[in-house]
Enzyme design. Sequence first.
Site, PDB file in Angstrom:
ATOM      1  N   PRO A   2       0.864  -1.040  -0.136  1.00  0.00           N
ATOM      2  CA  PRO A   2      -0.121  -0.274  -0.081  1.00  0.00           C
ATOM      3  C   PRO A   2       0.777   0.757   0.017  1.00  0.00           C
ATOM      4  O   PRO A   2       1.743   0.971   0.791  1.00  0.00           O
ATOM      5  CB  PRO A   2      -0.698   0.219   1.085  1.00  0.00           C
ATOM      6  CG  PRO A   2      -0.643  -2.249   1.443  1.00  0.00           C
ATOM      7  CD  PRO A   2       0.298  -1.526   1.139  1.00  0.00           C
ATOM      8  N   GLU A   3       0.518   2.063  -0.826  1.00  0.00           N
ATOM      9  CA  GLU A   3       1.032   3.539  -0.548  1.00  0.00           C
ATOM     10  C   GLU A   3       0.111   4.428  -0.179  1.00  0.00           C
ATOM     11  O   GLU A   3      -0.207   4.187   0.436  1.00  0.00           O
ATOM     12  CB  GLU A   3       1.301   3.855  -2.130  1.00  0.00           C
ATOM     13  CG  GLU A   3       2.350   2.650  -2.787  1.00  0.00           C
ATOM     14  CD  GLU A   3       2.435   3.203  -4.909  1.00  0.00           C
ATOM     15  OE1 GLU A   3       2.403   4.497  -5.153  1.00  0.00           O
ATOM     16  OE2 GLU A   3       2.397   2.192  -5.252  1.00  0.00           O
ATOM     17  N   HIS A 102      -4.879 -15.505   9.898  1.00  0.00           N
ATOM     18  CA  HIS A 102      -3.490 -15.040  10.048  1.00  0.00           C
ATOM     19  C   HIS A 102      -4.315 -13.144  10.782  1.00  0.00           C
ATOM     20  O   HIS A 102      -3.318 -12.093  10.281  1.00  0.00           O
ATOM     21  CB  HIS A 102      -3.539 -14.415   8.275  1.00  0.00           C
ATOM     22  CG  HIS A 102      -3.604 -14.893   7.834  1.00  0.00           C
ATOM     23  ND1 HIS A 102      -2.552 -16.027   7.799  1.00  0.00           N
ATOM     24  CD2 HIS A 102      -3.606 -15.934   6.537  1.00  0.00           C
ATOM     25  CE1 HIS A 102      -1.983 -17.416   7.061  1.00  0.00           C
ATOM     26  NE2 HIS A 102      -3.553 -16.467   6.175  1.00  0.00           N
ATOM     27  N   ARG A 121       0.919 -12.472   4.457  1.00  0.00           N
ATOM     28  CA  ARG A 121       2.421 -12.500   4.910  1.00  0.00           C
ATOM     29  C   ARG A 121       3.585 -11.810   5.975  1.00  0.00           C
ATOM     30  O   ARG A 121       4.865 -12.385   6.112  1.00  0.00           O
ATOM     31  CB  ARG A 121       3.107 -11.348   3.584  1.00  0.00           C
ATOM     32  CG  ARG A 121       2.175 -12.116   2.090  1.00  0.00           C
ATOM     33  CD  ARG A 121       3.019 -11.603   0.865  1.00  0.00           C
ATOM     34  NE  ARG A 121       2.168 -11.101   0.229  1.00  0.00           N
ATOM     35  CZ  ARG A 121       1.882 -11.095  -1.447  1.00  0.00           C
ATOM     36  NH1 ARG A 121       3.216  -9.911  -1.625  1.00  0.00           N
ATOM     37  NH2 ARG A 121       1.268 -10.825  -2.602  1.00  0.00           N
ATOM     38  N   ARG A 164      21.808  14.965  -7.823  1.00  0.00           N
ATOM     39  CA  ARG A 164      21.389  13.945  -7.827  1.00  0.00           C
ATOM     40  C   ARG A 164      21.992  13.025  -9.334  1.00  0.00           C
ATOM     41  O   ARG A 164      20.976  13.681 -10.459  1.00  0.00           O
ATOM     42  CB  ARG A 164      20.257  13.611  -7.867  1.00  0.00           C
ATOM     43  CG  ARG A 164      20.218  13.157  -5.805  1.00  0.00           C
ATOM     44  CD  ARG A 164      18.786  12.721  -4.938  1.00  0.00           C
ATOM     45  NE  ARG A 164      18.619  12.945  -4.367  1.00  0.00           N
ATOM     46  CZ  ARG A 164      18.559  11.559  -3.644  1.00  0.00           C
ATOM     47  NH1 ARG A 164      18.282  10.632  -4.498  1.00  0.00           N
ATOM     48  NH2 ARG A 164      18.063  12.008  -2.226  1.00  0.00           N
TER      49      ARG A 164
END
Length: 291
Positions: A2-3, A102, A121, A164
């Site tokens: 998830p972002e 879970h 997970r 950069r």
Amino acid sequence: MPELPEVETVRRGLAPALTGRRIARVDLRRPDLRFPFPPDFAMRIEGRRIEELGRRAKYLLLHLEGGLSLVVHLGMSGSLRVEEAIAGADSFHYERAKDPRHDHVIMNLDDGKSMTYNDPRRFGFMNLVARDEMDASPMFRDLGPEPMGAAFDAACLARALAGRQTPLKAALLDQRVVAGLGNIYVCEALNRARLSPQRIAATLARRDGTAGQRAERLVHAVKEVLAEAIEAGGSSLRDYVRSDGTLGMFQHAFRVYDRLDAPCPTPGCRGTVRRIVQAGRSTFYCPECQR
């Protein structure tokens, strides 16, 4: 994983059900997730009222009375749901799509509901941090500005990218440059800004370090795509669901991500979406209009 839009969607979904509620009892089903729970984890949060739900980058923050904050990272497959402890349901009832084996953490609240953390997970984790020490903690001290905030503007981005020599996409995924961006939304923002993911990051700053038009376009695209994704409830590709168990919808609005060989949606562009691999991650972009 998830972002930012997905975590913000979870925060907004949970806030009405959790704000002002007291954590009556904590049931830990295992001693660890990705990392061990902090010492005396359950004892330290039981009895405390949840004063506010916040977010920093991809972290969900439950600010508790007494100045303590519960930090939650959902990892790859973590989810939170609020449901009635007795028969009946409200708008936050979760129609079980997750395997209850879970369910690793269950927090019983003082109104008869419970909040459950499910993570097949176990890449997620929970930590406790004093709220007034949060900015100095190892999790947060090196994070860049929030992309939806006023502090993130073209000048800020140009300063962060000056000098950069890494590819632009890699620089944007660096959480020290801007916090919360991930693979999906960087691909989408770069397409909207018509910038190649392979462009050298430093080229978004002029020689004197000030921002050019490219930086202006990219900041606008980042804010726009995040706002639209949050409005759509985030993107559901594998494990992510909202706090009410429904799917996010922004995946239906992807311009380039996971759209290999599709026509580029940029008006007037005749290119097609291509995929390359950068630092082990799939990058989707249009080589025709993204320069």
